[in-house]
Enzyme design. Sequence first.
Site, mmCIF file in Angstrom:
data_model
loop_
_atom_site.group_PDB
_atom_site.id
_atom_site.type_symbol
_atom_site.label_atom_id
_atom_site.label_comp_id
_atom_site.label_asym_id
_atom_site.label_seq_id
_atom_site.Cartn_x
_atom_site.Cartn_y
_atom_site.Cartn_z
ATOM 1 N N GLY A 207 -29.042 15.130 26.257
ATOM 2 C CA GLY A 207 -30.389 16.148 25.604
ATOM 3 C C GLY A 207 -31.486 15.623 26.527
ATOM 4 C CD GLU A 208 -36.235 14.117 23.388
ATOM 5 O OE1 GLU A 208 -37.356 14.352 23.892
ATOM 6 O OE2 GLU A 208 -36.319 13.947 22.148
ATOM 7 N N GLY A 210 -31.551 12.686 29.010
ATOM 8 C CA GLY A 210 -30.856 12.704 30.360
ATOM 9 C C GLY A 210 -29.449 12.646 30.486
ATOM 10 C CG ASP A 238 -23.619 26.319 28.319
ATOM 11 O OD1 ASP A 238 -22.557 25.807 28.457
ATOM 12 O OD2 ASP A 238 -24.098 26.941 27.325
#
Length: 308
Positions: A207-208, A210, A238
């Site tokens: 996610g945030e 990396g 996706d």
Amino acid sequence: MGKLVIVGTLAFDAIETPFGKTDKILGGAATYIGLSASQFNVDAAIVSIVGGDFPQEYLDLLSNKNIDISGVEIVKNGKTFFWSGKYHNDMNSRDTLATELNTLADFNPIVPEDYRDADIVMLGNLHPLVQLSVLNQMTVKPKLVILDTMNFWMDCALKDLHTVIKKIDVITINDEEARQLTGEYSLVVAARKIHSMGPKYVVIKKGEHGALLFNGDNVFFAPALPLEEVFDPTGAGDTFAGGFAGYIAKTGDTSFENMKNAIIHGSTLASFCVEKFGTERMQDLSNKEVHKRLLQFKQLTQFEIELA
Ligand code: AMP
């Protein structure tokens, strides 16, 4: 330039984040993958299924991006796959509120003749037997097969998932799912275990925080771009996968070194996806905007260090 086949959902999504709520809007793994891969002007086709309720304008949106949709089956009397999710305040985790398979329950994917010799196959998040069926229809061994999956399929079709995982080259999976699949907390150990299941390349999305790329003892890490605006993380995974697949299809180079660049392109495109609800930001993203952000990415991650 290579050909790319994408299999995945075309969907209606209803999303709630701390910043707002949407009714049924365009979603689906194949939608995000296709929009992202279309940035590379590759010859791409989507294989999917929708009901008669899926608006023509959504199909036109994909066609207008030069994505071949002849492999999208339309079941006139059926309903399109529907997914609904609600994000927690940190936006890194979400609860699935509803998954209605509808037409997807009887999906028998047919890869169009012209794409059975595609170089790159992107198996989007779907029932593993559907992913396997697409793979079995390829008449020429693809250069690279990439698979994305999620906890839903681990919960209800684990044995089939293992069968398809054995046959692919790259798996993209998030950290929580990698832990669920392997029973390991350490992502390094989890990646090693996933290697032993088949894939030579393991991409773990955080996610945030990396993404990590593992290939045996080779490891590469790319951070996510720090953003001012994050409205809706739906489809970021996706979009990342679509950017990865699109870049590999465009360059035709499946080496570890080139995959590093593919990760950077995937992360860059995903950084746009989260800035607006659903697919909105991806619909008219320009090459210029992407180029500017790639430069920002380079600046963020480059440093000179003097080592004695
Ligand atoms: P992502 O945020 O990258 O995990 O992808 C979100 C997209 O996945 C949404 O647009 C959903 O329509 C789709 N989706 C959610 N659950 C499933 C599922 N079980 N199978 C296939 N696609 C799904």
